[in-house]
Design an enzyme around this catalytic site. Sequence first.
Site, PDB file in Angstrom:
ATOM      1  N   GLN A   1      -4.149  -2.000   6.719  1.00  0.00           N
ATOM      2  CA  GLN A   1      -2.850  -1.934   7.396  1.00  0.00           C
ATOM      3  C   GLN A   1      -3.172  -2.795   8.654  1.00  0.00           C
ATOM      4  OE1 GLN A   1      -0.766   1.572   9.058  1.00  0.00           O
ATOM      5  NE2 GLN A   1       0.806   0.851   7.479  1.00  0.00           N
ATOM      6  N   GLY A   2      -2.220  -3.646   8.925  1.00  0.00           N
ATOM      7  CA  GLY A   2      -2.459  -4.261  10.475  1.00  0.00           C
ATOM      8  C   GLY A   2      -1.067  -4.244  11.041  1.00  0.00           C
TER       9      GLY A   2
ATOM     10  N   SER B   1      -0.842  -1.130  14.035  1.00  0.00           N
ATOM     11  CA  SER B   1      -0.860  -0.924  15.350  1.00  0.00           C
ATOM     12  C   SER B   1      -1.643  -2.146  16.167  1.00  0.00           C
ATOM     13  CB  SER B   1      -1.384   0.316  15.621  1.00  0.00           C
ATOM     14  OG  SER B   1      -0.807   1.305  15.073  1.00  0.00           O
TER      15      SER B   1
ATOM     16  N   SER C   1      -8.039   1.395   9.265  1.00  0.00           N
ATOM     17  CA  SER C   1      -8.904   1.953   8.494  1.00  0.00           C
ATOM     18  C   SER C   1      -9.344   1.018   7.395  1.00  0.00           C
ATOM     19  CB  SER C   1      -8.261   3.411   7.681  1.00  0.00           C
ATOM     20  OG  SER C   1      -8.108   4.053   8.777  1.00  0.00           O
TER      21      SER C   1
ATOM     22  N   GLU D   1       5.394   6.702   2.573  1.00  0.00           N
ATOM     23  CA  GLU D   1       4.189   7.692   3.082  1.00  0.00           C
ATOM     24  C   GLU D   1       4.847   9.101   3.075  1.00  0.00           C
ATOM     25  OE1 GLU D   1       0.763   8.176   6.266  1.00  0.00           O
ATOM     26  OE2 GLU D   1       2.594   7.188   6.591  1.00  0.00           O
TER      27      GLU D   1
END
Lengths: 387, 320
Positions: free
Chosen positions: A124-125, A127, A159, A242
């Site tokens: 994921q990109g 934050s 992550s 999620e």
Amino acid sequence: MQGQTQEDHQFREEVRDWLAANVPRDRRPAEAEAMRAYDMAWQRRQWDGGWAGIGWPAEMGGRPLSLTQRFIWYEEYGRIGAPRPGAGFIGLTHAGPTLIAKGTDEQRDHHLKPILRGEHVWCQGFSEPGAGSDLAGLSTKGEIDGDHIVVNGSKIWTSYAHVADYQELLVRTGGGEKRHDGISWVICDMRSPGIEVRPIRTMSGEMHFNQVFYDNMRIPLKNVVGGLNNGWKVAMATLGFERGTGFVIAQIELEREVEQLIALAREGTDRRGRRLIENEAVRAGLATMRAEVRALHAMSNAMMAETARDGVPGAEGSIIRLFSAELNQRIYRFAQELMGPGLVAPDAEAEHWGLGYLNSFRHTIAGGTSQIQRNLIGERVLGLPRG
Amino acid sequence: MFDKFITEDAREIVDTVARALQEALPLDRLSRPDGGLAAETGFWPELLALEWPGVDLPAAIGGSEAGAWTETGIFREFGRHLLSPGVLAVTLAASVAQEGGLPDLARDILKGQVSPALAVPLANGWAGVIGTGDLLLLAGEGGLSLHRTRPEELATAWAFDDTLGAARIRLDPATALTSLPPSAQSRLRLLRLVAAMQNGIAEATLTLSRDHAATRQQFGKPIGAFQAVKHLCADMAVRTAAAGALLGEAALDGADISDCAAAAMTASTAARDNASATIQIFGGMGFTAECPAQLYLKRATLLELVVGGKEGLQDEMLAA
């Protein structure tokens, strides 16, 4: 759970049998590439068994189960202690579902099945160093140059970036009056020139956290998902997934952890030689936690049944999320104290709880801090005014 | 979450009860000198005539067998509207009399010819009585028992909740009309109904706090806009949701003692913590007798003691 049919019971048996025969029993390796291989092999096994893409449409390679059956799958998955998706998590719960909802046919064809087959790892990109809880404050720039977007900036808390093939990346491509405008959701090939991944060691010693830097990295415009400058809406659609059925696994694991602690307290003795279970403070903690994990399970059952009936999960999801995150912390904090001096030079048991304790700090931060969750509950569930 | 699965029939009955209570026993009754227990017991003949206390008890003793969901829903309304624990004593005393082989007594209780009160064992053979009555339902670790008593045997004590009154009495176990072990069905009912009343208290205090936080202005805005207050309210909502989910489980067919204990334990904590937070959110007003928050706190505290207190509930939770 409410409203389970005979068919659901048979389904549960089927799930149980398959998992019992197929769940990997060997320990997950700590080294990056070996860890990736382990996670992907488990995903591949689920694909081969017809269990990949729970809840995804059949034409996208998934297994479109009813909500109740999805819930059963995750319950049994958690109960048997099957490995979490690990490096497969973002692909399965964020990127994949987003492409299903908003992607073009070409994007879906290229990406969905490799996620399910355990071939592509996504990260994921979202934050950034300057945009955490306030995600809309992100400033990684995406400038249009012909049929490409040129990206400059940095993402953090990513992550599995060090083993990832693709990234779901939010970049600021337009001005727009509001901060939520002008953001685009793009597919980033992690092997593109101009990307640098630097690992960040977490407080529990794990190394799958990263900061990612982009230096004039070029992404083809055809990799934009859901339209240029429409990324905020696309991202919000992703975050919803999620909160679906996936967290059931974590819940079942918590139940098992509490039962494990009760068993430990029945066997173990304190420094005066008394059984731990006879200590009032220990009893109070264990009884409360046992009731609370049940409450968590009951809340999820209720939310699932409601979603099955009404089609959409209510805003109450943030209540479950907050309760779950804080309960997780209470449980591991309690476990850490129960270990007593055993934590100084731990055996395997104490290592498990010590590591769990350190990792529990993640839950009230990742994916929306508990403070943000309380704001959401105050404003969206209770209707209190914004500050 | 309890509400999401209650059947249509049960919901209809519960809604009717809620409306009737709103009309007959509005909360502001409790700030009038004559509005406490007197006003409530004045309503009891009607309450008994409507068969609410016996709603899930056998028809043979005058109950209406409408099921656990209806009974649970009604008692949640009793909690919300601050009915005294005496109403719980009526249902439980009838339940214990019936289960203990005294159907005539059970019938008399549901007809209102006997006035039961709840009591908990104290040290040295004493019992503490909430309110007053001529039949005591003693709820202790040893189980549930019924005892006849005369008013002159009750020694008035300082009442933690002065709208209810309190007394001490010496009780000889040998004089019990009937005794049931902790595993009795009536004990499950006690745990479930206490959980229900505590849920009513937790929900009512959440609503009070929410409404106050949304309207009370300080520093030029509603206090609920400040995160310090908003987060207190959010925590109340979380506790209420957890308690509600377990109440639903306790009302299911086949719920066992640990389901009911988990519900009573979680709901008792939710009710007490929510009432405490409400007192805080109401500030100076919260500390006055006029504000219902303090009554919710007192009722929640007493109800928790009726099911064995924290330690008693912990024992139930760890029994298996």
